[in-house]
Design a protein around this motif. Structure first.
Motif, PDB file in Angstrom:
ATOM      1  N   THR A  56       0.832  -1.198   0.000  1.00 16.56           N
ATOM      2  CA  THR A  56       0.000   0.000   0.000  1.00 16.56           C
ATOM      3  C   THR A  56       0.868   1.250   0.000  1.00 16.56           C
ATOM      4  OG1 THR A  56      -1.804  -1.141   1.124  1.00 16.56           O
ATOM      5  CG2 THR A  56      -1.775   1.251   1.277  1.00 16.56           C
ATOM      6  N   SER A  57       1.918   1.244   0.829  1.00 11.65           N
ATOM      7  CA  SER A  57       2.809   2.395   0.911  1.00 11.65           C
ATOM      8  C   SER A  57       3.486   2.656  -0.432  1.00 11.65           C
ATOM      9  CB  SER A  57       3.858   2.152   1.993  1.00 11.65           C
ATOM     10  OG  SER A  57       4.782   3.207   2.018  1.00 11.65           O
TER      11      SER A  57
ATOM     12  N   ALA B 180       2.397   1.734  -3.432  1.00 13.36           N
ATOM     13  CA  ALA B 180       1.373   2.186  -4.377  1.00 13.36           C
ATOM     14  C   ALA B 180       1.101   3.672  -4.197  1.00 13.36           C
ATOM     15  CB  ALA B 180       0.087   1.374  -4.206  1.00 13.36           C
ATOM     16  N   LYS B 181       1.026   4.121  -2.949  1.00 12.26           N
ATOM     17  CA  LYS B 181       0.793   5.543  -2.684  1.00 12.26           C
ATOM     18  C   LYS B 181       1.987   6.389  -3.124  1.00 12.26           C
ATOM     19  CE  LYS B 181      -2.517   4.913   1.043  1.00 12.26           C
ATOM     20  NZ  LYS B 181      -2.802   5.081   2.478  1.00 12.26           N
TER      21      LYS B 181
ATOM     22  N   ARG C 171       0.637  -8.697  -5.857  1.00 11.79           N
ATOM     23  CA  ARG C 171       0.146  -7.866  -4.750  1.00 11.79           C
ATOM     24  C   ARG C 171       0.315  -6.382  -5.062  1.00 11.79           C
ATOM     25  NH1 ARG C 171       3.619  -9.769  -0.221  1.00 11.79           N
ATOM     26  NH2 ARG C 171       2.844  -7.910   0.800  1.00 11.79           N
TER      27      ARG C 171
ATOM     28  N   ALA D 234      -2.624  -3.623  -5.033  1.00 11.21           N
ATOM     29  CA  ALA D 234      -2.540  -2.380  -4.255  1.00 11.21           C
ATOM     30  C   ALA D 234      -2.793  -1.167  -5.138  1.00 11.21           C
ATOM     31  CB  ALA D 234      -1.177  -2.271  -3.577  1.00 11.21           C
TER      32      ALA D 234
ATOM     33  N   THR E  44      -6.443  -0.945  -5.972  1.00 11.45           N
ATOM     34  CA  THR E  44      -7.235  -0.526  -4.821  1.00 11.45           C
ATOM     35  C   THR E  44      -7.080   0.966  -4.525  1.00 11.45           C
ATOM     36  OG1 THR E  44      -7.069  -2.719  -3.831  1.00 11.45           O
ATOM     37  CG2 THR E  44      -7.620  -0.902  -2.346  1.00 11.45           C
ATOM     38  N   HIS E  45      -5.834   1.466  -4.556  1.00 13.04           N
ATOM     39  CA  HIS E  45      -5.559   2.828  -4.104  1.00 13.04           C
ATOM     40  C   HIS E  45      -5.432   3.853  -5.223  1.00 13.04           C
ATOM     41  CE1 HIS E  45      -5.244   1.438  -0.026  1.00 13.04           C
ATOM     42  NE2 HIS E  45      -4.513   0.436  -0.470  1.00 13.04           N
TER      43      HIS E  45
END
Length: 142
Positions: free
Chosen positions: A2-3, A5-6, A34, A38, A41-42
């Protein structure tokens, strides 16, 4: 994931808004991974970005004899750069290089014969801890 991807999303956004746009390339992003989950999703529109996504990991994409143009940006480097050189490919690692991974980007680059450099962060920003930038630091630099 997630980090990362952001971080990719913020980097893309800042690059698009910059007067001197750079070409973003994300290496090692495999379909159905994965990382793709991510991003889906983001950053739901990431597939429409003007960014190259290469499945091959960076070190496989640039075999040993083809790494002359590479420079790995690392806060742990002894070399400080004040301007970017045309023709060089600057690598920004998507590894959150915090205390538990301190020195990881520098170590990876050194092991693979890729020169490293750090940005002159301490000369331009007052930071109490290590001179490590995150993508959040770039907000408003346009």
């Amino acid at each position: 994931m997630t980090s990362i991807a952001k971080q990719i999303e913020r980097s893309y956004s800042a690059t698009r808004a910059s007067a001197k746009a750079s070409r973003l390339v994300a290496y090692g992003i495999q379909p159905a991974s994965r990382m793709v989950d991510a991003l889906d999703t983001h950053s739901v529109h990431w597939r429409q970005w003007q960014m190259d996504v290469v499945e091959t990991p960076l070190l496989e994409h640039f075999p040993e004899g083809q790494r002359d143009a590479l420079v790995y940006l690392s806060a742990d480097s002894d070399t400080t750069i004040t301007q970017l050189e045309p023709g060089k490919i600057y690598i920004v690692g998507a590894i959150v290089d915090r205390n538990r991974h301190k020195g990881l980007c520098q170590r990876i680059a050194t092991e693979h014969g890729i020169p490293t450099a750090k940005l002159p962060i301490g000369e331009h920003l007052h930071m109490l801890s290590r001179k490590v930038l995150t993508t959040n630091h770039g907000d408003g630099w346009r």
